[in-house]
Scaffold this active site. Structure first.
Site, short mmCIF file in Angstrom:
data_model
loop_
_atom_site.label_atom_id
_atom_site.label_comp_id
_atom_site.label_asym_id
_atom_site.label_seq_id
_atom_site.Cartn_x
_atom_site.Cartn_y
_atom_site.Cartn_z
N HIS A 180 -0.51 3.07 -9.00
CA HIS A 180 -0.68 1.70 -8.51
C HIS A 180 0.08 0.75 -9.45
O HIS A 180 0.05 0.93 -10.67
CB HIS A 180 -2.15 1.28 -8.56
CG HIS A 180 -3.00 1.81 -7.44
ND1 HIS A 180 -3.17 3.13 -7.22
CD2 HIS A 180 -3.72 1.16 -6.48
CE1 HIS A 180 -3.98 3.30 -6.17
NE2 HIS A 180 -4.33 2.12 -5.70
N GLU A 201 0.07 -5.19 -7.93
CA GLU A 201 -0.97 -5.71 -7.04
C GLU A 201 -1.65 -6.89 -7.73
O GLU A 201 -1.50 -8.03 -7.34
CB GLU A 201 -1.99 -4.61 -6.71
CG GLU A 201 -3.15 -5.10 -5.83
CD GLU A 201 -4.32 -4.11 -5.79
OE1 GLU A 201 -4.41 -3.24 -6.67
OE2 GLU A 201 -5.16 -4.25 -4.88
N HIS A 253 -8.00 5.58 -0.13
CA HIS A 253 -8.90 6.12 -1.16
C HIS A 253 -10.07 6.85 -0.52
O HIS A 253 -10.47 6.56 0.59
CB HIS A 253 -9.40 5.01 -2.08
CG HIS A 253 -8.31 4.42 -2.91
ND1 HIS A 253 -7.89 4.96 -4.09
CD2 HIS A 253 -7.51 3.35 -2.70
CE1 HIS A 253 -6.90 4.25 -4.60
NE2 HIS A 253 -6.64 3.26 -3.77
N ASP A 286 -5.87 1.37 2.32
CA ASP A 286 -6.49 1.27 1.00
C ASP A 286 -7.98 1.67 1.05
O ASP A 286 -8.29 2.83 0.80
CB ASP A 286 -6.30 -0.13 0.42
CG ASP A 286 -6.24 -0.15 -1.10
OD1 ASP A 286 -6.27 0.93 -1.70
OD2 ASP A 286 -6.16 -1.25 -1.69
N ASP A 287 -8.86 0.73 1.35
CA ASP A 287 -10.30 1.00 1.42
C ASP A 287 -10.90 0.37 2.68
O ASP A 287 -11.55 -0.68 2.60
CB ASP A 287 -11.01 0.42 0.19
CG ASP A 287 -10.52 1.04 -1.11
OD1 ASP A 287 -10.64 2.27 -1.26
OD2 ASP A 287 -9.99 0.29 -1.95
N HIS A 299 -1.68 5.66 1.66
CA HIS A 299 -2.53 4.94 0.70
C HIS A 299 -3.95 4.75 1.26
O HIS A 299 -4.25 3.75 1.89
CB HIS A 299 -1.92 3.60 0.30
CG HIS A 299 -2.47 3.08 -1.00
ND1 HIS A 299 -1.77 3.12 -2.19
CD2 HIS A 299 -3.68 2.58 -1.32
CE1 HIS A 299 -2.50 2.64 -3.16
NE2 HIS A 299 -3.69 2.30 -2.66
#
Ligand SMILES: [Zn+2]
Length: 340
Positions: free
Chosen positions: A201, A204, A19, A282-283, A17
């Site tokens: 997704h 969340e 991005h 994630d980011d 995961h």
């Protein structure tokens, strides 16, 4: 204490995961902004990651605006190649042996000559970075749930067409509070029929129902996040029975205010229920931490023992699309780490 001697950065794992723009090094963002004369929002130029709170729509919008500002600094194929190579280097330094990076090529199309050229530039960059660094890498093409379901279908067809160029899955990202998962069922049907993993997704920003929708309507093999499933024991059992891997991103959850503190992220309930997890960053650009740090959170805030951390790493590897030889190599590396 012997237990703390093992370095989680040396634990072989798969990263499922991450991005595309969100993987950028903060220093690279500053250099690219300088190169193109882009004035970045202050939140992206400080030493600290930005303060975000995405549990309301305004907060989510602010997060997206920062993401868009960062993406606007990726303008040339060279920038794409640099981003991917650095993402691979960072992952390797954190013990990753397999990286699946997630991208919506639509957002890069305007600057890279259209949707197909953008996708080809990205896939070439991934192939080159993988060859040069030795890290196994593949791509998940993600549709944006803020856009029309017909756009998602176009993207799914394209992803299937390029499957032999390194695309292994199809995702769905952006604000879970917008649009129903079932609006995108046709796109996911196309992707699954084409042999791609379904990895939307869910769970969340909204509760267990959004995870159920991913299972019922999109036949998800994996769930991006999925942590809110912890609020429903029956759903946990279902995820465990089906062995649906949740791509859990603890630092992201805290940064976006899904949970107040690292210890509130329900790693234990998911683990104890037998739900496979693949910890992810994630980011990192916006949340300030990368892959190994997620395993540190499990160790420090949830008292995962080394044997349990090794099991988390195994779950990430088993949940990946890595070919059998890579899986076996990584899994035996996990055993070696544990006996070291
Ligand atoms: Zn994500």
């Amino acid at each position: 204490m012997e237990r703390l001697a093992r370095d989680v950065r040396e634990l072989p794992k798969a990263h499922l995961h991450l991005h595309f723009t969100g993987s950028m090094r903060p220093t690279t963002l500053l250099e690219l902004a300088d190169k193109y004369g882009v004035r970045l929002p202050d939140a992206l130029t400080g030493a600290e990651p930005p303060k975000l709170r995405a549990t309301d729509e305004r907060g989510w919008f602010r997060f997206q605006r920062l993401y868009d500002a960062a993406r606007s600094c990726l303008r040339e194929p060279d920038d794409i190649r640099r981003l991917v190579r650095e993402a691979a280097e960072e992952d390797l330094a954190d013990g990753s042996g397999w990286l699946e990076i997630q991208v919506d090529p639509t957002s890069y199309a305007p600057r890279l000559g259209g949707l197909i050229p953008a996708l080809e530039i990205i896939l070439d960059a991934v192939e080159t970075a993988s060859r040069d660094t030795g890290l196994g890498m593949r791509v998940l093409v993600a549709a944006n749930r803020m856009k029309h379901p017909l756009d998602a279908r176009t993207l799914a067809r394209l992803a299937v067409r390029y499957a032999d160029r390194g695309i292994v899955g199809f995702g769905l990202s952006n604000d879970e509070r917008r649009g129903m998962a079932r609006d995108f069922d046709r796109a996911f049907h196309i992707a699954r029929e084409g042999g791609l993993l379904s990895a939307p997704h869910g769970g969340e920003l909204t509760g267990p129902s959004s995870v159920r929708d991913c299972l019922d309507d999109l036949d998800a093999h994996r769930i991006g996040h999925g942590v809110r499933a912890a609020e429903d024991p029956r759903l946990l059992k279902r995820l465990a029975d089906r062995q649906v891997t949740c791509e859990v991103c603890p630092a992201s959850n805290v940064a976006l205010g899904v949970y107040e503190k690292p210890e509130d992220v329900p790693l234990r309930p998911l683990f104890e229920a037998g739900v496979p997890m693949a910890l992810g960053a994630d980011d990192p650009l916006l949340f300030g931490s990368r892959l190994a740090a997620q395993y540190e959170i499990a160790r420090r805030h949830h008292a995962f023992t080394d044997a349990e951390l090794a099991e988390l790493a195994r779950q990430s590897i088993r949940g990946s699309a890595a070919p059998e030889d890579v899986r076996q190599r990584l899994l035996s590396g996990v055993d070696t780490w544990l006996t070291s």
